[in-house]
Design an enzyme around this catalytic site. Sequence first.
Site, PDB file in Angstrom:
ATOM      1  CB  THR A 104      36.977  92.518  -4.206  1.00  0.00           C
ATOM      2  OG1 THR A 104      35.809  93.008  -3.503  1.00  0.00           O
ATOM      3  CG2 THR A 104      38.228  92.748  -3.674  1.00  0.00           C
TER       4      THR A 104
ATOM      5  CD  GLU B 277      41.808  91.130  -2.420  1.00  0.00           C
ATOM      6  OE1 GLU B 277      40.763  91.124  -1.782  1.00  0.00           O
ATOM      7  OE2 GLU B 277      42.064  90.226  -3.449  1.00  0.00           O
TER       8      GLU B 277
ATOM      9  CE  LYS C 283      36.286  70.848  11.696  1.00  0.00           C
ATOM     10  NZ  LYS C 283      37.011  71.536  12.571  1.00  0.00           N
TER      11      LYS C 283
ATOM     12  CD1 TRP D 177      40.593  70.023   7.643  1.00  0.00           C
ATOM     13  CD2 TRP D 177      38.458  71.303   7.204  1.00  0.00           C
ATOM     14  NE1 TRP D 177      40.297  71.093   8.693  1.00  0.00           N
ATOM     15  CE2 TRP D 177      39.171  71.927   8.178  1.00  0.00           C
ATOM     16  CE3 TRP D 177      37.261  71.767   6.720  1.00  0.00           C
ATOM     17  CZ2 TRP D 177      38.607  73.043   8.778  1.00  0.00           C
ATOM     18  CZ3 TRP D 177      36.801  72.984   7.544  1.00  0.00           C
ATOM     19  CH2 TRP D 177      37.408  73.376   8.409  1.00  0.00           C
TER      20      TRP D 177
END
Length: 537
Positions: free
Chosen positions: A180, A325, A433, A438
């Site tokens: 990654t 992944e 937040k 949100w």
Amino acid sequence: MMNVQLTVPSMMERAEKLFGKKEVVSKSSKGIQRLTYNQLIKRTRQLSSMLERIGVKRGERVGTFAWNHHKHLEAYFAVPGIGAVLHTINIRLDSEQIVYIINHARDKVILLDECFLPLFESIHQKLPHVEAYIIMSDEDKLPETDLPVYHYENWIQQGHASHSFVQDLNEEEPAGLCYTSATTGEPKGVVYSHRAIYLHCMALGLADSAGLSEADTAMPIVPMFHVNAWGIPFAAVWFGTKLVLPGAFCTSETIASLIEQEKVTLAAAVPTVWLNFLQEIEKRPYAVDSLRAILCGGSAAPKSVIREFQEKYQIEFMHAYGMTETSPVVTVSRLKSYQYSEDFEYQLNVKAKQGFLVPGVEMKVIGQNGEIAWDGVEMGELLLKGPWVASEYYKDKRTEDTFKDGWLYTGDIVTVDEEGTIKIVDRTKDLIKSGGEWISSVDLENALIAHEAVFEACVIAVPHKMWQERPIACVVLKDAYKGIVSSEELLEFLALQFAKWWLPDDILFMDEIPKTTVGKFLKRTLREQVLNHYQKG
């Protein structure tokens, strides 16, 4: 049914039997090189025989540190062909991360482009497992070095063009390894089995996915060191697709010129590349009408970019979503048959999302109260499973944080509409937040990019005493608008689209936004820069 193993060598053997006359076009420092698949496969067999001759054994890792060119493509098949593991190393990581990755993987041999030789001379003493370096040079002679090196071209000429690939491979054996891009902590390794690569390539050929076929001319601009260039090199060889590999330090001019010269039909890259490409073809006319589609991934592309490709150039824009992944492609944004009767704005809104699942992959989206409603509004974290989705990280204790109960927890916050189309709202760590509600940084970024003056925009959260967090927008203006467009004008532009409490508390103009090695915004670094700015102010 017959128990036939799904392996990488069998993919190249198909190309050898059926598509020997097809072409691989590779840009190098000495110009354009053209190889037929017959020539490429003979060279690949020579490379595999020489890797065995210097002691590379089944299951051992062979690293590559290279750009997109035909020598790198030969390694893609030669290494798995002897049962070893192809480890594509991200050349854009810093030297400490490169050392960590190579040592963690315990690479035995590394194939690298000559331009990276000074880097490896500086870190070689820190790489105790590396026994040899194969220098993929375009020059006749290598520079003087104390490293144990071989000249790729001279070296593979000693190999056998009829060398046999391993015949008893099990499809579950490892074929590839990629790490990654390490936005937090050390990079994590993902192992790809032969079966995963094979099935992922098959998915790329589906008509409702990328639709890659023998009739295409494909150009993976996305680097071959990044999740196997989204699987395109493997799939293209298997399908007999003409491949165009744009080489080192690829510019927008290079991309446009190659599309024009080679009549590229499908090209793949991250949004930043397509933004720059649009600027290039607006400055100077190129014949890019051979493109049937472009594939875009890595992050969400602004709707304004999709609109320009679709309306001005009549080029289909396909969002794809995935991660290291997931090999990586798990969704592609394609219109369903009945959506073609809808108006252009409706279609544009669909294409601006990340699409629906490629056959073979499953998903769940978990919100605060369990699985979310498919209403395009409720948000939750995307969970995935499938035959080309990893089940763990390579020799890494962090596995249990990401892989649970047979699912990959992606860390991406999404909505799902009634058609099953997902839209990436944010990363779990980037969602803002504010006052218990949100705010999507991605929605704000895409809205800012739609302004004619904005070249790039990145929105981050900063701590706030009353509201917990508030958004701050960082903007790079196009050259023609620098010093002309104000933050007030951009805020007024956003106010037409969002509730007042969504609007950024400030807009900061920057010359450049920091990015990860694969072109994504590096929000962690940007937050530090912004906080330092306010502390000094």
